[in-house]
Scaffold this active site. Structure first.
Site, PDB file in Angstrom:
ATOM      1  N   HIS A  55      -1.789   3.820   4.551  1.00 18.09           N
ATOM      2  CA  HIS A  55      -1.171   4.753   4.644  1.00 18.09           C
ATOM      3  C   HIS A  55      -2.613   5.942   3.087  1.00 18.09           C
ATOM      4  O   HIS A  55      -2.795   6.850   3.980  1.00 18.09           O
ATOM      5  CB  HIS A  55       0.140   4.737   5.274  1.00 18.09           C
ATOM      6  CG  HIS A  55       1.092   6.821   4.478  1.00 18.09           C
ATOM      7  ND1 HIS A  55       0.808   7.089   5.529  1.00 18.09           N
ATOM      8  CD2 HIS A  55       0.996   6.761   3.615  1.00 18.09           C
ATOM      9  CE1 HIS A  55       1.605   8.329   4.886  1.00 18.09           C
ATOM     10  NE2 HIS A  55       1.027   7.998   3.897  1.00 18.09           N
ATOM     11  N   HIS A  65      -4.301  13.490   6.748  1.00 23.22           N
ATOM     12  CA  HIS A  65      -3.792  11.986   6.851  1.00 23.22           C
ATOM     13  C   HIS A  65      -3.719  11.744   8.121  1.00 23.22           C
ATOM     14  O   HIS A  65      -4.349  10.711   9.136  1.00 23.22           O
ATOM     15  CB  HIS A  65      -2.729  11.309   5.861  1.00 23.22           C
ATOM     16  CG  HIS A  65      -2.080   9.909   6.464  1.00 23.22           C
ATOM     17  ND1 HIS A  65      -0.965  10.044   7.455  1.00 23.22           N
ATOM     18  CD2 HIS A  65      -2.737   8.833   6.452  1.00 23.22           C
ATOM     19  CE1 HIS A  65      -0.835   8.970   7.813  1.00 23.22           C
ATOM     20  NE2 HIS A  65      -1.624   7.575   7.278  1.00 23.22           N
ATOM     21  N   HIS A 125      -1.180  15.090   3.287  1.00 22.36           N
ATOM     22  CA  HIS A 125      -0.532  14.688   4.062  1.00 22.36           C
ATOM     23  C   HIS A 125      -0.691  14.858   5.665  1.00 22.36           C
ATOM     24  O   HIS A 125      -0.822  13.799   7.072  1.00 22.36           O
ATOM     25  CB  HIS A 125       0.843  14.409   4.371  1.00 22.36           C
ATOM     26  CG  HIS A 125       1.284  13.013   3.403  1.00 22.36           C
ATOM     27  ND1 HIS A 125       0.637  12.981   2.555  1.00 22.36           N
ATOM     28  CD2 HIS A 125       2.141  11.699   3.491  1.00 22.36           C
ATOM     29  CE1 HIS A 125       1.508  11.507   1.561  1.00 22.36           C
ATOM     30  NE2 HIS A 125       2.002  11.011   2.091  1.00 22.36           N
ATOM     31  N   ASP A 161      -0.821   7.169  -2.657  1.00 25.99           N
ATOM     32  CA  ASP A 161       0.565   8.391  -2.121  1.00 25.99           C
ATOM     33  C   ASP A 161       1.096   8.676  -2.928  1.00 25.99           C
ATOM     34  O   ASP A 161       1.751  10.525  -2.545  1.00 25.99           O
ATOM     35  CB  ASP A 161       1.225   6.941  -1.325  1.00 25.99           C
ATOM     36  CG  ASP A 161       2.404   7.841   0.060  1.00 25.99           C
ATOM     37  OD1 ASP A 161       1.153   8.634   0.398  1.00 25.99           O
ATOM     38  OD2 ASP A 161       3.145   7.487   0.479  1.00 25.99           O
TER      39      ASP A 161
END
Length: 366
Positions: free
Chosen positions: A271, A257, A254, A171
């Protein structure tokens, strides 16, 4: 062209600081409620409540059910109102902290964010990622206020499963690529303005710290050890990544994602693991040279991070599956439009396919 930088009021990190929460939070309220899942309550509840009570606060707890959904937020808000809570203490991973932030906002009171894993940059941010009861991404909720205090006990971080630590590195690595894309496009950051130089440089510092210390930190956490590299990576995963993404901006990684969460097969991936697939796909979208992408994939493999679609549960995705991901990643409100060029769903689908094949080749040639 207004530039905005926002951050939590205070950040405290170190070995054993969970037992000192009362010292740091004594002025934030009078009646505290700890929100955490069953596992985290077993680890921290006694220490945290005792420290708060020693500081003169009332202190109770409530068990979080595991999903940052509207239903769960409403349930815990009702409990907090019944107890007269004026200080919300969220402890755990990103979903627990995002739930606590939403409850705090509903109460209009104070909050301590206490991550027990260095798995995301959620602890420092003024937003919640809201999911359905079944784990599909739904939307972001943005708040005016950041946590009043972020408190990170590195002994707890090092004692958590290494997978979460790796996930936080993934991340954090995305932070630089996304903030740099937003800077190039003069896109908006997450706190409602244009990216600041500080946000941009903190994102770069996050990336450099993770490249310099990531492998050694993972080795230490595998053994439950707290070292200077663990301290450095914990700060990068939590503080630098949080400030970097909010005030620097998000982009494709993101959004991809978020698209991947639409497929139930990916729900077993964390995540950060899904973000890493998004990062590699963003590098393909941007037309980075082969050597650069291959080197990033090599580093990901050294860290034990997923690099192919099968690594996150998509063993043989259909064209329809990839289209669902790509279309969700490109909806109007998604941050993928901070890329310095127009992005369409077919581009994302093709980037996913290309990133998957490139990563597969790198792995096979190791």
């Amino acid at each position: 062209m207004t530039q905005i930088f926002k951050s939590p009021a205070a950040y405290v990190q170190g070995r054993g600081v969970a037992g000192e929460i009362g010292t740091h939070a004594a002025e934030l309220g009078e009646e505290a409620m700890l929100i955490a899942d069953e596992i985290v309550l077993d680890i921290l509840e006694d220490r945290v409540l005792a420290s708060l009570e020693d500081a003169g606060l009332g202190a109770t707890s409530v068990e979080f059910n595991g999903e940052a959904s509207e239903t769960e937020i409403e349930r815990i808000t009702d409990l907090a109102e019944d107890r007269g809570v004026d200080l919300v203490v969220g402890a755990g991973g990103g979903k627990a902290l995002d739930t606590a932030k939403a409850v705090r906002t509903n109460l209009n009171e104070s909050m301590v964010s206490m991550p027990t894993v260095a798995s995301t940059d959620a602890p420092t941010s003024a937003l919640s990622v809201i999911y359905s009861e079944h784990g599909e991404f739904q939307e972001y909720w943005f708040y005016e206020d950041h946590p009043d205090l972020v408190l990170v006990d590195t002994a707890v971080i090092a004692g958590a499963p290494t997978r979460f630590f790796r996930s936080g590195i993934a991340d954090g690595l995305a932070t630089w690529f996304e903030a740099d894309a937003a800077s190039q496009s003069d896109g908006d950051n997450v706190v409602g303005g244009k990216p600041t130089r500080a946000g941009h440089q903190l994102a770069r510092l996050c990336y450099d710290t993770l490249r310099d210390h990531g492998l050694a930190a993972v080795d230490a956490v595998e053994r439950g050890a707290v070292t200077e590299s663990v301290e450095a990576v914990t700060e990068a995963n939590t503080l630098l990544s949080g400030l970097g993404f909010e005030s620097g901006g998000l982009a494709a990684a993101h959004s991809i994602h978020n698209g991947l969460t639409q497929l139930e097969a990916t729900h077993g991936a964390t995540h950060g693991e899904k973000v890493n697939i998004g990062t590699i796909s963003q590098l393909v979208l941007e037309g980075r040279d082969d050597a650069f992408i291959e080197e990033y994939v090599e580093f990901s493999l050294d860290l034990g991070l997923p690099v192919t679609l099968s690594d996150i549960g998509l063993d043989d995705p259909s064209d329809g599956d990839l289209t669902v991901v790509a279309e969700a990643a490109c909806v109007d409100e998604e941050t993928i439009h901070n890329q310095p060029f127009a992005v369409s769903p077919p581009m994302v689908r093709d980037a996913l396919l290309t990133a998957d094949e490139l990563s597969r080749r790198v792995r096979e040639n190791r």
